[in-house]
Design a protein around this motif. Sequence first.
Motif, PDB file in Angstrom:
ATOM      1  N   MET A  11       0.805  -1.220   0.000  1.00  0.00           N
ATOM      2  CA  MET A  11       0.000   0.000   0.000  1.00  0.00           C
ATOM      3  C   MET A  11       0.839   1.271   0.000  1.00  0.00           C
ATOM      4  O   MET A  11       1.613   1.527   0.926  1.00  0.00           O
ATOM      5  CB  MET A  11      -0.876  -0.006   1.256  1.00  0.00           C
ATOM      6  N   ASP A  12       0.682   2.079  -1.049  1.00  0.00           N
ATOM      7  CA  ASP A  12       1.225   3.434  -1.033  1.00  0.00           C
ATOM      8  C   ASP A  12       0.365   4.268  -0.087  1.00  0.00           C
ATOM      9  O   ASP A  12      -0.807   3.954   0.142  1.00  0.00           O
ATOM     10  CB  ASP A  12       1.186   4.018  -2.447  1.00  0.00           C
ATOM     11  N   VAL A  13       0.929   5.319   0.502  1.00  0.00           N
ATOM     12  CA  VAL A  13       0.133   6.130   1.428  1.00  0.00           C
ATOM     13  C   VAL A  13      -0.414   7.393   0.785  1.00  0.00           C
ATOM     14  O   VAL A  13      -1.454   7.903   1.210  1.00  0.00           O
ATOM     15  CB  VAL A  13       0.927   6.497   2.703  1.00  0.00           C
ATOM     16  N   ARG A  14       0.270   7.910  -0.229  1.00  0.00           N
ATOM     17  CA  ARG A  14      -0.180   9.135  -0.878  1.00  0.00           C
ATOM     18  C   ARG A  14      -0.864   8.786  -2.186  1.00  0.00           C
ATOM     19  O   ARG A  14      -0.229   8.617  -3.229  1.00  0.00           O
ATOM     20  CB  ARG A  14       1.014  10.064  -1.114  1.00  0.00           C
TER      21      ARG A  14
ATOM     22  N   ALA B  99       3.065 -14.123   7.087  1.00  0.00           N
ATOM     23  CA  ALA B  99       3.229 -15.113   8.153  1.00  0.00           C
ATOM     24  C   ALA B  99       2.910 -14.557   9.541  1.00  0.00           C
ATOM     25  O   ALA B  99       2.984 -15.266  10.534  1.00  0.00           O
ATOM     26  CB  ALA B  99       4.653 -15.653   8.143  1.00  0.00           C
ATOM     27  N   GLY B 100       2.572 -13.249   9.608  1.00  0.00           N
ATOM     28  CA  GLY B 100       2.183 -12.658  10.882  1.00  0.00           C
ATOM     29  C   GLY B 100       3.236 -11.797  11.542  1.00  0.00           C
ATOM     30  O   GLY B 100       3.032 -11.317  12.659  1.00  0.00           O
ATOM     31  N   ALA B 101       4.363 -11.572  10.872  1.00  0.00           N
ATOM     32  CA  ALA B 101       5.430 -10.755  11.456  1.00  0.00           C
ATOM     33  C   ALA B 101       5.177  -9.273  11.209  1.00  0.00           C
ATOM     34  O   ALA B 101       4.416  -8.890  10.322  1.00  0.00           O
ATOM     35  CB  ALA B 101       6.780 -11.154  10.876  1.00  0.00           C
ATOM     36  N   TRP B 102       5.844  -8.440  12.020  1.00  0.00           N
ATOM     37  CA  TRP B 102       5.886  -6.994  11.782  1.00  0.00           C
ATOM     38  C   TRP B 102       7.208  -6.681  11.100  1.00  0.00           C
ATOM     39  O   TRP B 102       8.272  -7.139  11.541  1.00  0.00           O
ATOM     40  CB  TRP B 102       5.808  -6.247  13.103  1.00  0.00           C
ATOM     41  N   ILE B 103       7.157  -5.871  10.032  1.00  0.00           N
ATOM     42  CA  ILE B 103       8.358  -5.557   9.261  1.00  0.00           C
ATOM     43  C   ILE B 103       8.514  -4.043   9.184  1.00  0.00           C
ATOM     44  O   ILE B 103       7.624  -3.344   8.688  1.00  0.00           O
ATOM     45  CB  ILE B 103       8.273  -6.133   7.834  1.00  0.00           C
ATOM     46  N   PHE B 104       9.658  -3.536   9.669  1.00  0.00           N
ATOM     47  CA  PHE B 104       9.919  -2.097   9.599  1.00  0.00           C
ATOM     48  C   PHE B 104      11.350  -1.884   9.135  1.00  0.00           C
ATOM     49  O   PHE B 104      12.290  -2.140   9.884  1.00  0.00           O
ATOM     50  CB  PHE B 104       9.707  -1.431  10.960  1.00  0.00           C
ATOM     51  N   HIS B 105      11.516  -1.446   7.905  1.00  0.00           N
ATOM     52  CA  HIS B 105      12.833  -1.153   7.357  1.00  0.00           C
ATOM     53  C   HIS B 105      13.027   0.356   7.423  1.00  0.00           C
ATOM     54  O   HIS B 105      12.556   1.103   6.565  1.00  0.00           O
ATOM     55  CB  HIS B 105      12.943  -1.664   5.919  1.00  0.00           C
TER      56      HIS B 105
ATOM     57  N   VAL C  47       6.905  -9.219   2.075  1.00  0.00           N
ATOM     58  CA  VAL C  47       5.558  -9.744   1.836  1.00  0.00           C
ATOM     59  C   VAL C  47       5.393 -11.112   2.486  1.00  0.00           C
ATOM     60  O   VAL C  47       4.371 -11.401   3.128  1.00  0.00           O
ATOM     61  CB  VAL C  47       5.268  -9.815   0.322  1.00  0.00           C
ATOM     62  N   ARG C  48       6.399 -11.958   2.343  1.00  0.00           N
ATOM     63  CA  ARG C  48       6.329 -13.282   2.969  1.00  0.00           C
ATOM     64  C   ARG C  48       6.248 -13.167   4.492  1.00  0.00           C
ATOM     65  O   ARG C  48       5.496 -13.889   5.150  1.00  0.00           O
ATOM     66  CB  ARG C  48       7.549 -14.122   2.576  1.00  0.00           C
ATOM     67  N   ASP C  49       7.022 -12.262   5.062  1.00  0.00           N
ATOM     68  CA  ASP C  49       7.066 -12.126   6.515  1.00  0.00           C
ATOM     69  C   ASP C  49       5.744 -11.610   7.076  1.00  0.00           C
ATOM     70  O   ASP C  49       5.239 -12.142   8.072  1.00  0.00           O
ATOM     71  CB  ASP C  49       8.215 -11.201   6.926  1.00  0.00           C
ATOM     72  N   VAL C  50       5.179 -10.568   6.472  1.00  0.00           N
ATOM     73  CA  VAL C  50       3.921 -10.050   7.007  1.00  0.00           C
ATOM     74  C   VAL C  50       2.787 -11.044   6.785  1.00  0.00           C
ATOM     75  O   VAL C  50       1.872 -11.147   7.615  1.00  0.00           O
ATOM     76  CB  VAL C  50       3.558  -8.665   6.438  1.00  0.00           C
TER      77      VAL C  50
ATOM     78  N   ALA D 109     -12.984  -4.318   7.513  1.00  0.00           N
ATOM     79  CA  ALA D 109     -13.785  -5.247   6.722  1.00  0.00           C
ATOM     80  C   ALA D 109     -13.173  -6.638   6.617  1.00  0.00           C
ATOM     81  O   ALA D 109     -13.900  -7.645   6.556  1.00  0.00           O
ATOM     82  CB  ALA D 109     -13.989  -4.683   5.316  1.00  0.00           C
ATOM     83  N   ARG D 110     -11.832  -6.710   6.593  1.00  0.00           N
ATOM     84  CA  ARG D 110     -11.175  -8.017   6.431  1.00  0.00           C
ATOM     85  C   ARG D 110      -9.846  -8.018   7.180  1.00  0.00           C
ATOM     86  O   ARG D 110      -8.779  -7.874   6.588  1.00  0.00           O
ATOM     87  CB  ARG D 110     -10.948  -8.329   4.947  1.00  0.00           C
ATOM     88  N   PRO D 111      -9.907  -8.161   8.517  1.00  0.00           N
ATOM     89  CA  PRO D 111      -8.693  -8.055   9.330  1.00  0.00           C
ATOM     90  C   PRO D 111      -7.647  -9.120   9.035  1.00  0.00           C
ATOM     91  O   PRO D 111      -6.492  -8.961   9.410  1.00  0.00           O
ATOM     92  CB  PRO D 111      -9.224  -8.180  10.763  1.00  0.00           C
ATOM     93  N   GLY D 112      -8.020 -10.187   8.331  1.00  0.00           N
ATOM     94  CA  GLY D 112      -7.037 -11.211   7.992  1.00  0.00           C
ATOM     95  C   GLY D 112      -6.071 -10.800   6.903  1.00  0.00           C
ATOM     96  O   GLY D 112      -5.031 -11.439   6.715  1.00  0.00           O
ATOM     97  N   THR D 113      -6.385  -9.731   6.170  1.00  0.00           N
ATOM     98  CA  THR D 113      -5.480  -9.225   5.131  1.00  0.00           C
ATOM     99  C   THR D 113      -4.452  -8.292   5.757  1.00  0.00           C
ATOM    100  O   THR D 113      -4.801  -7.343   6.440  1.00  0.00           O
ATOM    101  CB  THR D 113      -6.269  -8.467   4.045  1.00  0.00           C
ATOM    102  N   LYS D 114      -3.178  -8.557   5.520  1.00  0.00           N
ATOM    103  CA  LYS D 114      -2.097  -7.730   6.050  1.00  0.00           C
ATOM    104  C   LYS D 114      -1.810  -6.568   5.099  1.00  0.00           C
ATOM    105  O   LYS D 114      -1.900  -6.721   3.878  1.00  0.00           O
ATOM    106  CB  LYS D 114      -0.815  -8.546   6.236  1.00  0.00           C
ATOM    107  N   VAL D 115      -1.454  -5.439   5.670  1.00  0.00           N
ATOM    108  CA  VAL D 115      -1.104  -4.268   4.871  1.00  0.00           C
ATOM    109  C   VAL D 115       0.375  -3.945   5.075  1.00  0.00           C
ATOM    110  O   VAL D 115       0.830  -3.762   6.209  1.00  0.00           O
ATOM    111  CB  VAL D 115      -1.963  -3.053   5.246  1.00  0.00           C
ATOM    112  N   LEU D 116       1.113  -3.885   3.978  1.00  0.00           N
ATOM    113  CA  LEU D 116       2.521  -3.510   3.988  1.00  0.00           C
ATOM    114  C   LEU D 116       2.637  -2.132   3.350  1.00  0.00           C
ATOM    115  O   LEU D 116       2.424  -1.974   2.146  1.00  0.00           O
ATOM    116  CB  LEU D 116       3.354  -4.530   3.206  1.00  0.00           C
ATOM    117  N   VAL D 117       2.918  -1.121   4.160  1.00  0.00           N
ATOM    118  CA  VAL D 117       3.012   0.256   3.672  1.00  0.00           C
ATOM    119  C   VAL D 117       4.301   0.432   2.873  1.00  0.00           C
ATOM    120  O   VAL D 117       5.377  -0.008   3.294  1.00  0.00           O
ATOM    121  CB  VAL D 117       2.962   1.254   4.844  1.00  0.00           C
ATOM    122  N   HIS D 118       4.183   1.091   1.722  1.00  0.00           N
ATOM    123  CA  HIS D 118       5.320   1.299   0.821  1.00  0.00           C
ATOM    124  C   HIS D 118       5.358   2.787   0.505  1.00  0.00           C
ATOM    125  O   HIS D 118       4.537   3.280  -0.267  1.00  0.00           O
ATOM    126  CB  HIS D 118       5.103   0.464  -0.444  1.00  0.00           C
TER     127      HIS D 118
END
Length: 219
Positions: free
Chosen positions: A56-59, A123-129, A118-121, A75-84
Amino acid sequence: MDQGIRVVIADDHPFTRYGLRVLLESDPGITVVAEACDGRTAVSRVLEFQPDVVVMDVRMPGGDGLWATQEIQRARPGTKVLVHSEHEADPTVMAAMRAGASGFLLKAGDVTQITRAVRDVAAGAWIFHLSDTARMRPWFDQLRTARRDGAFPQLTTREREILNIIAIPKQTTRTAAAHLGISHKRVENALTDIKTKLGATDRAELIALARAAGLGTPP
């Protein structure tokens, strides 16, 4: 056919979407099922395709990434969002984390990290680079606690207690019943109600959702 990790890409720049698709689909375990050029379309694509992860882009126009993240988690909490995003200091990025995003990547960072993230999130992980992880770590620790404590507001206090215990490794409905001083049948009935409220299809998915939200800690 099993498509592995299903991904939706949300970004208003078509070249960025194309580049992300090429990178992600270079991994045989990842399939890009849809793209979106704005926040509202991103939410629509998630409801239609039910992906595992949204990059997900933010702007963006038509509902930014913050709004879209909030709607997706509602609406669908099972979907993970990876901010880019282009800027880690953007307040919209921080707000997206509070809204339920599971990770953050800088667009200017190492592009090869995207498939691993993408693989990590998924699987339920938090990813912050981040460029200054040490400086930001206390903030994210506080955020993790706040998200855990505020997770699943649709559940009753008792249902949250049960879900928390069940999410602890090696715990069963019987140990949950014994700890809470209630019957095994009551725990089973509560788990049925919890699955309905959270949209989980089975116990394994329910536990995955609970652990991703920070539950599963000894009471």
